[in-house]
Design an enzyme around this catalytic site. Structure first.
Site, PDB file in Angstrom:
ATOM      1  N   SER A 207     -10.111  21.047 -31.771  1.00  0.00           N
ATOM      2  CA  SER A 207      -9.491  22.241 -31.204  1.00  0.00           C
ATOM      3  C   SER A 207      -9.952  23.524 -31.877  1.00  0.00           C
ATOM      4  O   SER A 207      -9.899  24.592 -31.262  1.00  0.00           O
ATOM      5  CB  SER A 207      -7.961  22.138 -31.275  1.00  0.00           C
ATOM      6  N   HIS A 253      -6.666  27.090 -35.268  1.00  0.00           N
ATOM      7  CA  HIS A 253      -6.872  27.547 -33.895  1.00  0.00           C
ATOM      8  C   HIS A 253      -7.259  29.017 -33.844  1.00  0.00           C
ATOM      9  O   HIS A 253      -8.194  29.403 -33.130  1.00  0.00           O
ATOM     10  CB  HIS A 253      -5.602  27.316 -33.073  1.00  0.00           C
TER      11      HIS A 253
END
Length: 304
Positions: A207, A253
C-alpha cells in the site's frame, strides 16, 4: 560481329532462380521467397531490416517505451507479491498467515517468519535475545516490506488496486519509468513508516507503493489534460480508510502518497529536450533525500 544473347536476371540471394522482380529500394532482383511487402511494391530482406533500424521506436508522451501498453511490469509485480504471500503462508507452518489475525475482525492474517524478516522495523530485541531492525543495518526491509502482506485480504486489496492503476500508468509512462515510480514511492512510504512509527512496530504491505500510484496517476492525468474527477473520490475514500481502520500505517500511506506525487512531477514535467536526464537526476535526488532521513533516524535510535 554477333551480339551476345540477353542475360536473364537471377535473385541476388538465390543465384539459381530467375526473376524479373526488383527491390523497390536497392533495385536488386529478388525471387518470391525474398520478397517482402512494402508500402510500395516489394523490398528485399536486407532493405527491410535496414528500414527497421532507421525508424525510431515509438515512445510515450513522457519518454517511455510503448511496450508499457502490454502491462508486463504490472503483471510481474503482482506475480512477485503473490509468490511471496505463498512463501509467507508456507513459512508459518499452519499458523494464521492467511486469515485469523487481528485486523478486519480477524480477516487479516498474522505475522509469519517471512514478514518478521522483511517488514519495516526500526530497532527491536527478538525473542532469542538478538537485536534487529533497520537501525541495526537491515536496510533491505525498506524494500522487502512493500512485497509482503498480512493475510490474503491484505494482498487482494492491494493487488486489485495495482492492477487497476498499474496498467494505465505503465501504458503512459513506459515500463522502466513506471517501475521507478512504484519502487521509489514504496521506498518513500517505508521510510516514513520508519521515521514516525514506534521503533519496535513492524509494518508491511504494497500500500505504500499503491498510494504513490494514486498520486502519480493524478499528476500524470493532469499533465495530459485528462479528467481526474474519478480519481479524487477514490483517493479520499482510501485516505479515510487509512485513518479510520486500526492497525494501518498512516505514516506509510502518507509517505507513499507524497513520494509518488514528487515522482509524478519529476516524470511528467521534465523538459522534453533533456527529459531522460532530468527524470534520472530528479529520481536520484528523491532517493538520496530519503536515504539521508534513514541515516538520521538510525543515528537517533542507536543514540537513544
Amino acid at each position: 560481329m554477333s551480339e551476345s544473347p540477353p542475360t536473364t536476371p537471377v535473385c541476388y540471394r538465390h543465384p539459381g532462380r530467375e526473376t524479373y522482380v526488383r527491390c523497390t529500394r536497392c533495385d536488386r532482383p529478388i525471387c518470391p521467397d525474398c520478397m517482402r511487402e512494402a508500402s510500395v511494391g516489394h523490398q528485399c530482406p536486407e532493405c527491410i531490416s535496414e528500414g527497421r533500424r532507421s525508424v525510431r521506436p515509438a515512445r510515450t508522451a513522457f519518454g517511455g517505451g510503448a511496450a508499457g501498453r502490454h502491462g508486463y511490469v504490472t503483471k510481474a509485480l503482482i506475480a512477485v507479491n503473490v509468490l511471496l504471500m505463498l512463501l509467507s503462508i508456507a513459512s508459518d507452518r499452519g499458523g494464521d498467515a492467511a486469515v485469523g489475525g487481528s485486523g478486519f475482525a480477524g480477516l487479516l492474517g498474522g505475522n509469519t517468519p517471512l514478514t518478521d524478516w522483511g517488514a519495516v522495523l526500526g530497532l527491536a530485541v527478538f525473542p532469542d535475545g538478538t537485536l534487529g531492525g533497520i537501525a541495526d543495518g537491515e536496510w533491505y526491509r525498506l524494500i522487502t516490506a512493500m512485497f509482503l502482506h498480512y493475510g490474503l485480504l491484505h494482498l487482494l486489496l492491494n493487488m486489485w488496486a495495482l492492477w487497476v492503476l498499474g496498467r494505465s500508468l505503465e501504458a503512459n509512462l513506459g515500463p522502466l519509468r513506471f517501475l521507478a515510480l512504484y519502487l521509489i514511492a514504496g521506498f518513500g512510504g517505508n521510510v516514513a513508516a520508519y521515521l514516525f512509527s514506534a521503533q519496535n512496530s513492524a509494518t508491511a504491505g504494497a500500500s505504500t507503493a499503491i498510494f504513490g500510484l494514486f498520486a502519480g496517476i493524478f499528476v500524470i492525468m493532469r499533465r495530459l489534460g485528462r479528467d481526474t474527477s474519478a480519481i479524487l473520490p477514490v483517493l479520499v475514500v482510501n485516505l479515510v480508510f487509512t485513518f479510520a481502520v486500526p492497525g494501518i500505517s498512516i505514516a506509510g500511506h502518507l509517505g507513499g502518497l507524497v513520494t509518488g506525487a514528487l515522482m509524478g512531477l519529476v516524470l511528467a514535467y521534465a523538459p522534453r529536450g533533456r527529459r531522460t536526464l532530468v527524470q534520472v537526476v530528479g529520481s536520484a535526488i528523491i532517493v538520496l533525500a530519503l536515504t539521508g532521513l534513514v541515516l538520521i533516524r538510525s543515528a537517533q535510535l542507536l543514540a537513544g
